[in-house]
Design a protein around this motif. Structure first.
Motif, mmCIF file in Angstrom:
data_model
loop_
_atom_site.group_PDB
_atom_site.id
_atom_site.type_symbol
_atom_site.label_atom_id
_atom_site.label_comp_id
_atom_site.label_asym_id
_atom_site.label_seq_id
_atom_site.Cartn_x
_atom_site.Cartn_y
_atom_site.Cartn_z
ATOM 1 N N SER A 97 0.844 -1.194 0.000
ATOM 2 C CA SER A 97 0.000 0.000 0.000
ATOM 3 C C SER A 97 0.873 1.234 0.000
ATOM 4 N N GLN A 98 0.698 2.089 -0.988
ATOM 5 C CA GLN A 98 1.532 3.281 -1.057
ATOM 6 C C GLN A 98 1.295 4.195 0.136
ATOM 7 N N SER A 99 0.044 4.342 0.555
ATOM 8 C CA SER A 99 -0.263 5.216 1.688
ATOM 9 C C SER A 99 -0.148 4.509 3.028
ATOM 10 N N GLY A 100 -0.374 3.199 3.038
ATOM 11 C CA GLY A 100 -0.384 2.461 4.292
ATOM 12 C C GLY A 100 -1.559 2.805 5.178
ATOM 13 N N GLY A 101 -2.604 3.415 4.579
ATOM 14 C CA GLY A 101 -3.703 3.897 5.397
ATOM 15 C C GLY A 101 -5.039 3.226 5.177
ATOM 16 N N SER A 102 -5.118 2.231 4.302
ATOM 17 C CA SER A 102 -6.403 1.597 4.020
ATOM 18 C C SER A 102 -6.822 0.703 5.184
ATOM 19 N N PRO A 103 -7.968 0.968 5.800
ATOM 20 C CA PRO A 103 -8.357 0.209 6.997
ATOM 21 C C PRO A 103 -8.467 -1.291 6.774
ATOM 22 N N ASP A 104 -8.937 -1.710 5.578
ATOM 23 C CA ASP A 104 -9.085 -3.145 5.364
ATOM 24 C C ASP A 104 -7.739 -3.851 5.281
#
Length: 342
Positions: A97-104
């Motif tokens: 994940s580029q952002s590392g922020g996706s909750p799933d």
């Protein structure tokens, strides 16, 4: 106020320098690789969304071919929506994940770690929730990316995944030693004829085989999100198993054909779609070897690193098409930089 597409153009141009920096600091990735190799995983699973999902597909090929380990792409929804908790003992679980922020992705990584997996986050945000959730992490070091469409973060993820898998098998990264210079050459490839041919086409199919399947998938996403084209991606093999029936003289086809087993397998695919009247754009180091109306040649590399270069002129094509069709690829309608799914 910045001109339309200025951010995307700037970030596309940064990629050679990003690659050189990553290769120079490959020891950071190699340190993570040594820990993975020491755990001797029996197979690998990859979790991702969006562009990162295409990077994960690339990693699947790397792991299966270079490490000779079975690998699969997982659906985070099996954990987040259905509560599945498989036994992940001795499994390498890579979350991309580029952002590392996706909750799933964060929740799926936490669950995999609790179930015994060796979890590794590959991200451009080392302080992200995903990095905190995983046991190990790889920082792709692409720098801040402001344009909504992922460009330098996508290719830096590919390069980081290659360096990681290559180091797990004991490699030295030799195949990417000159990747910065090669990428500058790939970015300089002329795209004007392709822009002129594709600007009035609304239906595009992208296709590739092997490692280049990831390039085809990413190209379709870029064309859809920046230029609002109806773009679909198929592996060359799957394309011939039915979808080819929908291809005609109103269809644009982007065929990724680099040197190696995958490129050789694409020759019959390209010949078939070209024979159905489609406007065919061949992209890759073997573009001259297939039946196409247009060609964008990129430098030849080892087949396993070709996707890092193949996508570069296609990023420029997506940018130029968006502008030619009156859009702003920095601000695609209805999209945000980080998409949060559950």
């Amino acid at each position: 106020m910045a001109a339309a597409g200025a951010r995307m153009a700037e970030e596309v141009a940064e990629q050679p320098a990003v690659f050189d920096s990553l290769v120079a600091r490959r020891s950071d990735v190699a340190a993570v690789a040594r820990l993975i190799a020491g755990r001797r995983p029996r197979f690998a699973l990859l979790a991702a969304r969006g562009s990162s999902d295409h990077a994960a597909l690339y990693a699947k090929y790397l792991i299966e071919v270079l490490l000779q380990l079975p690998a699969g792409l997982v659906s985070p929804s099996t954990t987040t929506l259905y509560g599945a908790r498989p036994d992940f003992t001795d499994v390498l679980y890579l979350s991309v994940s580029q952002s590392g922020g996706s909750p799933d992705l964060v929740a799926a990584t936490e669950a995999a770690r609790a179930q015994g997996a060796l979890t590794v986050a590959v991200t451009n945000t080392p302080s992200s929730p995903l990095s905190d959730a995983a046991e190990l992490s790889v920082d792709i070091k692409a720098g801040e990316e402001l344009a909504v469409a992922a460009t330098k973060t996508y290719t830096a993820t590919l390069l980081s995944l290659y360096l990681l898998v290559d180091a797990v098998r004991g490699g030295s990264g030799e195949a990417v030693a000159g990747i910065g210079e090669l990428s500058a050459t790939a970015l300089a490839a002329p795209i004007e004829d392709a822009v002129a041919r594709f600007r009035d086409i609304d239906r595009v199919v992208t296709t590739g085989r092997g490692y280049s399947s990831a390039t085809a998938a990413e190209a379709a996403l870029k064309l859809a999100e920046t230029s609002y084209l109806g773009a679909r991606s198929y592996s060359g093999a799957d394309l011939l198993h039915g979808p080819v029936a929908a291809i005609d003289d109103r269809t644009g086809v982007v065929a990724v054909t680099s040197t190696g087993h995958g490129g050789a397998a694409m020759r019959d695919v390209v010949s078939t779609v070209h024979g159905r009247g489609a406007s065919v754009l061949a992209v890759g180091s073997a573009a001259a070897d297939v039946s196409a109306d247009l060609r964008i040649q990129v430098p030849e590399t080892a087949e396993e690193v070709a996707p890092i270069l193949e996508i570069l002129p296609l990023q420029r094509l997506a940018l130029a098409l968006a502008l030619a069709r009156g859009g702003d690829p920095d601000n695609p309608r209805g999209l945000n930089k980080v998409t949060r799914t559950l």
